[in-house]
Design a protein around this motif. Sequence first.
Motif, mmCIF file in Angstrom:
data_model
loop_
_atom_site.group_PDB
_atom_site.id
_atom_site.type_symbol
_atom_site.label_atom_id
_atom_site.label_comp_id
_atom_site.label_asym_id
_atom_site.label_seq_id
_atom_site.Cartn_x
_atom_site.Cartn_y
_atom_site.Cartn_z
ATOM 1 N N ALA A 7 0.833 -1.202 0.000
ATOM 2 C CA ALA A 7 0.000 0.000 0.000
ATOM 3 C C ALA A 7 0.865 1.249 0.000
ATOM 4 O O ALA A 7 1.924 1.291 0.635
ATOM 5 C CB ALA A 7 -0.910 0.019 1.217
ATOM 6 N N ILE A 9 0.519 5.189 1.164
ATOM 7 C CA ILE A 9 -0.285 6.107 1.971
ATOM 8 C C ILE A 9 0.313 7.498 1.839
ATOM 9 O O ILE A 9 1.483 7.711 2.178
ATOM 10 C CB ILE A 9 -0.307 5.694 3.449
ATOM 11 C CG1 ILE A 9 -0.834 4.272 3.623
ATOM 12 C CG2 ILE A 9 -1.143 6.684 4.265
ATOM 13 C CD1 ILE A 9 -0.762 3.764 5.052
ATOM 14 N N THR A 20 -3.573 4.993 10.028
ATOM 15 C CA THR A 20 -3.836 3.982 9.008
ATOM 16 C C THR A 20 -2.589 3.160 8.717
ATOM 17 O O THR A 20 -2.669 1.940 8.519
ATOM 18 C CB THR A 20 -4.358 4.644 7.722
ATOM 19 O OG1 THR A 20 -5.564 5.368 8.038
ATOM 20 C CG2 THR A 20 -4.662 3.607 6.650
ATOM 21 N N PHE A 85 -3.965 4.828 -0.681
ATOM 22 C CA PHE A 85 -4.815 5.624 0.202
ATOM 23 C C PHE A 85 -4.482 7.091 -0.031
ATOM 24 O O PHE A 85 -3.458 7.590 0.430
ATOM 25 C CB PHE A 85 -4.594 5.237 1.662
ATOM 26 C CG PHE A 85 -5.491 5.968 2.642
ATOM 27 C CD1 PHE A 85 -6.762 6.392 2.292
ATOM 28 C CD2 PHE A 85 -5.064 6.212 3.940
ATOM 29 C CE1 PHE A 85 -7.583 7.060 3.194
ATOM 30 C CE2 PHE A 85 -5.875 6.871 4.858
ATOM 31 C CZ PHE A 85 -7.135 7.293 4.484
ATOM 32 N N ASN A 87 -4.734 10.169 1.108
ATOM 33 C CA ASN A 87 -5.083 10.726 2.405
ATOM 34 C C ASN A 87 -4.613 12.162 2.603
ATOM 35 O O ASN A 87 -5.234 12.912 3.359
ATOM 36 C CB ASN A 87 -4.492 9.842 3.509
ATOM 37 C CG ASN A 87 -4.550 10.497 4.869
ATOM 38 O OD1 ASN A 87 -5.620 10.643 5.452
ATOM 39 N ND2 ASN A 87 -3.394 10.934 5.370
ATOM 40 N N ILE A 138 -8.505 4.182 -2.141
ATOM 41 C CA ILE A 138 -9.391 4.755 -1.138
ATOM 42 C C ILE A 138 -9.047 6.225 -0.994
ATOM 43 O O ILE A 138 -7.888 6.580 -0.768
ATOM 44 C CB ILE A 138 -9.254 4.036 0.222
ATOM 45 C CG1 ILE A 138 -9.607 2.554 0.082
ATOM 46 C CG2 ILE A 138 -10.147 4.705 1.268
ATOM 47 C CD1 ILE A 138 -9.411 1.751 1.360
ATOM 48 N N ASN A 139 -10.052 7.088 -1.152
ATOM 49 C CA ASN A 139 -9.858 8.524 -1.010
ATOM 50 C C ASN A 139 -10.370 8.995 0.342
ATOM 51 O O ASN A 139 -11.470 8.605 0.761
ATOM 52 C CB ASN A 139 -10.605 9.290 -2.113
ATOM 53 C CG ASN A 139 -10.056 9.023 -3.494
ATOM 54 O OD1 ASN A 139 -8.884 8.707 -3.648
ATOM 55 N ND2 ASN A 139 -10.899 9.158 -4.498
ATOM 56 N N ASN A 140 -9.592 9.830 0.999
ATOM 57 C CA ASN A 140 -10.034 10.492 2.221
ATOM 58 C C ASN A 140 -10.926 11.654 1.808
ATOM 59 O O ASN A 140 -10.457 12.671 1.323
ATOM 60 C CB ASN A 140 -8.824 10.979 3.018
ATOM 61 C CG ASN A 140 -9.221 11.622 4.343
ATOM 62 O OD1 ASN A 140 -10.345 12.072 4.526
ATOM 63 N ND2 ASN A 140 -8.274 11.670 5.265
ATOM 64 N N VAL A 222 -10.468 1.666 6.942
ATOM 65 C CA VAL A 222 -9.618 1.494 5.765
ATOM 66 C C VAL A 222 -9.123 0.056 5.674
ATOM 67 O O VAL A 222 -9.140 -0.557 4.598
ATOM 68 C CB VAL A 222 -8.431 2.478 5.794
ATOM 69 C CG1 VAL A 222 -7.436 2.171 4.665
ATOM 70 C CG2 VAL A 222 -8.917 3.921 5.684
ATOM 71 N N ALA A 226 -9.920 -2.429 2.628
ATOM 72 C CA ALA A 226 -8.756 -2.959 1.914
ATOM 73 C C ALA A 226 -8.707 -4.478 1.936
ATOM 74 O O ALA A 226 -8.070 -5.093 1.078
ATOM 75 C CB ALA A 226 -7.472 -2.390 2.513
#
Length: 250
Positions: A7, A9, A20, A85, A87, A138-140, A222, A226
């Motif tokens: 991942a 981040i 996260t 992510f 973020n 994944i969007n914050n 998250v 995931a």
Amino acid sequence: MTTLKVAIITGASSGIGRHTAIALSAAGWTLALTARRLAQLEETKAACASPESCLLIDGDITNEEFVKGLFEQTVKKFGRLDLLFNNAGMSDKARPIEEMPLELFTSVVNVNLIASFLCTREAFKIFKSQTPTGGRIINNGSLAAHVPRPNSAAYACSKHAVLGLAKSSAIEGRKFDISVTQIDIGNAHTSMAAGHTLGALQPDGRRVVEPTFDPVHVAQTVVHVASLPNSVTVLEMNIMATGVPYAGRG
């Protein structure tokens, strides 16, 4: 044999990004962590369950060449990518729109939207070219992607746009097993939202003390999303303090 799960981040030096990283590391993920502040990234790494499985790459996430290098270095180090992510985020200081400097508006849009676009684009390149194809983004997001606060034009515009990015990239990713999620967060207790506990401006002009919640719950969310197979998409979800005046905001 354990399958490597990798991942990236962004904004991993503090707040939701740090929580996260800690949660994903505990769940067995290998991480590429990025932010501007290397010293704080080192602190995040030290707090992870497997610091040796963390790659730190500090730099400006709004810089196109840096973003390209971030993804290239991650794949060179770990051989693949499974999760992005998005973020990293920036808030404007509450002010009427007529007092909003263009420089501030542009800075917020660059961090919240342009950086997310750049990272999404580079993730798509990897997800579509690796074997098997696929991955997850994944969007914050924010409650402001749906209902803005007063005097927050830059932030609200950027988060509305990030939701559009999530939906459009979800369409493009379907046939490649690329799943996209936007998590709209309401008052996680980070430096960005801590001031709400002193009184947040409401549309009717009142200042109301609003509850916050531990960002560890965002991190756990998250991790859950995931953990789903790429054939399953959670397009939009909301996590917020129960007492946040969201449904009735406005």
